[in-house]
Design an enzyme around this catalytic site. Structure first.
Site, PDB file in Angstrom:
ATOM      1  N   ARG A 167       7.416  -9.058  15.868  1.00  0.00           N
ATOM      2  CA  ARG A 167       7.873  -7.756  15.391  1.00  0.00           C
ATOM      3  C   ARG A 167       6.923  -6.683  15.909  1.00  0.00           C
ATOM      4  O   ARG A 167       5.698  -6.823  15.801  1.00  0.00           O
ATOM      5  CB  ARG A 167       7.924  -7.700  13.862  1.00  0.00           C
ATOM      6  CG  ARG A 167       8.430  -6.358  13.322  1.00  0.00           C
ATOM      7  CD  ARG A 167       8.691  -6.419  11.822  1.00  0.00           C
ATOM      8  NE  ARG A 167       9.228  -5.157  11.342  1.00  0.00           N
ATOM      9  CZ  ARG A 167       8.500  -4.170  10.816  1.00  0.00           C
ATOM     10  NH1 ARG A 167       7.190  -4.325  10.679  1.00  0.00           N
ATOM     11  NH2 ARG A 167       9.056  -3.053  10.424  1.00  0.00           N
ATOM     12  N   ASP A 197       0.918   5.143   1.982  1.00  0.00           N
ATOM     13  CA  ASP A 197       0.276   5.856   3.091  1.00  0.00           C
ATOM     14  C   ASP A 197      -0.386   7.118   2.549  1.00  0.00           C
ATOM     15  O   ASP A 197       0.226   7.848   1.766  1.00  0.00           O
ATOM     16  CB  ASP A 197       1.305   6.219   4.163  1.00  0.00           C
ATOM     17  CG  ASP A 197       1.846   4.998   4.878  1.00  0.00           C
ATOM     18  OD1 ASP A 197       1.161   3.955   4.870  1.00  0.00           O
ATOM     19  OD2 ASP A 197       2.960   5.080   5.437  1.00  0.00           O
ATOM     20  N   HIS A 246       0.845  -1.190   0.000  1.00  0.00           N
ATOM     21  CA  HIS A 246       0.000   0.000   0.000  1.00  0.00           C
ATOM     22  C   HIS A 246       0.882   1.243   0.000  1.00  0.00           C
ATOM     23  O   HIS A 246       2.102   1.147   0.186  1.00  0.00           O
ATOM     24  CB  HIS A 246      -0.890   0.014   1.256  1.00  0.00           C
ATOM     25  CG  HIS A 246      -0.119   0.106   2.530  1.00  0.00           C
ATOM     26  ND1 HIS A 246       0.588  -0.971   3.057  1.00  0.00           N
ATOM     27  CD2 HIS A 246       0.107   1.138   3.390  1.00  0.00           C
ATOM     28  CE1 HIS A 246       1.191  -0.608   4.171  1.00  0.00           C
ATOM     29  NE2 HIS A 246       0.925   0.675   4.400  1.00  0.00           N
ATOM     30  N   HIS A 272       4.780   0.119  -0.036  1.00  0.00           N
ATOM     31  CA  HIS A 272       5.541  -0.712   0.884  1.00  0.00           C
ATOM     32  C   HIS A 272       4.634  -1.770   1.512  1.00  0.00           C
ATOM     33  O   HIS A 272       3.415  -1.741   1.341  1.00  0.00           O
ATOM     34  CB  HIS A 272       6.199   0.149   1.977  1.00  0.00           C
ATOM     35  CG  HIS A 272       5.224   1.022   2.727  1.00  0.00           C
ATOM     36  ND1 HIS A 272       4.639   2.143   2.188  1.00  0.00           N
ATOM     37  CD2 HIS A 272       4.744   0.931   3.996  1.00  0.00           C
ATOM     38  CE1 HIS A 272       3.846   2.710   3.071  1.00  0.00           C
ATOM     39  NE2 HIS A 272       3.883   1.992   4.181  1.00  0.00           N
TER      40      HIS A 272
END
Length: 344
Positions: A278, A211, A209, A268
């Site tokens: 994570r 941002d 996607h 990204h």
């Protein structure tokens, strides 16, 4: 009719490439040139010597870890993501999913107190105080970076971007993501298969996607997972090496529109490691809902006509939430060479 394009499903590959690193202790002239170049070529760079105190970072990491360790019933009390609140697996309202859970909240102090103040019943102000300190520090860093970019672009008003983030009605958000390890019955088998394909045992945590905001400032723990799309090949992904002491910055759709396409909103994604958790925290710098987004006059020339029509941030958010994660929302606001708008 609103139509948005998604990236085609091609055979993907990971490539190793040195990504831009900017040291904020360098001379200002050098920093502003490097920042603009990084935003033009990659839409992304790493920031070191950022000046945010280590204790502020450690506190927010600790609170994030404590929150995601709570029982699901406790986390759900923060509220279903609509769009703010606690979410798990589902990303947005249009069927996107990922191997993560997250907490999304507004950066306004009263909103933080209301949204996350209920997390710790024994000390209800604990989480919100830590979050407020983090937001204040990262907002200042974000504004500093935006002013550096403004200088590098040669804007008459070098605070044209940062002023939008400092507004009391700014719609900036913070998202804390947790990508848990995979402990399924076939986890080890899947890991071996993935390793044979040389993708290091990662599973898709948050799909590809861009941002929508002006700028994203991110940091994570020492577990890798972030990947950005190669600027030269949409089927290639560049793994970002983890560095808990640094911040990672990427251009958003609004900044691409305001610079008339000169700076690139990078596509990204995040991969979830099979064996290790994570944790990442993003500050999404956004203007107020009423703010009109349009290419700045200095970004347009005879050879580079206006590429995007003016739109309010509220309009863009509404359109974005109507689309799938991988859709190219900004294309709907593009003006073609004949002056026509893509959105009909």
């Amino acid at each position: 009719m609103v139509v948005a394009t998604s990236m085609p499903e091609n055979k993907e590959k990971a490539i190793q490439l040195d990504l831009p690193v900017i040291d904020l202790s360098w001379r200002r002239d050098a920093v502003k040139k490097l920042a603009v170049r990084a935003c033009e070529e990659f839409g992304f760079f790493k920031v070191i010597n950022h000046g945010i105190p280590k204790e502020i970072i450690e506190r927010v990491d600790r609170k994030s870890k404590e929150f995601f360790a709570l029982p699901a019933s406790e986390k759900q009390k923060v509220g279903p993501p609509n769009p703010l609140g606690y979410g798990s697996k589902k990303i947005g309202p249009n069927g996107d999913t990922g191997e993560l859970e997250y907490l999304l909240f507004h950066t306004n102090p009263s909103s933080i107190n209301q949204r996350v103040g209920m997390i710790n019943k024994k000390d209800p102000k604990s989480f919100s105080c830590v979050a407020n300190d983090y937001v204040e520090s990262v907002r200042e860093l974000t504004c500093k970076i935006l002013e550096i970019i403004g200088e590098g672009l040669g804007l008459y008003d070098t605070k044209a971007f940062s002023r939008l983030i400092r507004e009391s009605e700014s719609d900036s958000l913070v998202r804390m993501n947790h990508y848990p390890p995979y402990h399924g019955i076939n986890a080890e088998k899947e890991l071996n298969c993935m390793n044979n394909k040389d993708d290091k045992g990662y599973r898709l945590g948050f799909g590809e996607h861009t941002d929508p905001q002006i700028l994203t400032v991110l940091r994570s723990n020492d577990v890798e997972g972030l990947q950005i799309q190669s600027p030269s090949d949409c089927t290639s992904w560049i793994p970002v090496k983890s560095d808990p002491s640094a911040f990672f910055v990427n251009v958003g759709d609004a900044l691409q529109a305001m610079t008339n396409g000169r700076l690139v909103s990078v596509r990204h994604r995040a991969m979830a490691n099979t064996k290790r958790s994570r944790l990442s925290t993003m500050f999404f710098a956004a203007p107020s809902l009423q703010t009109s987004i349009y290419p700045l006059p200095e970004m347009m020339t005879v050879d580079n006509h206006q590429r995007y029509r003016p739109y309010t941030w509220a309009e863009y958010k509404k359109t974005m939430y109507s689309l799938r994660l991988a859709s190219n929302c900004l294309e709907l606001f593009r003006i073609d060479s004949k002056g026509n708008n893509s959105m009909r």
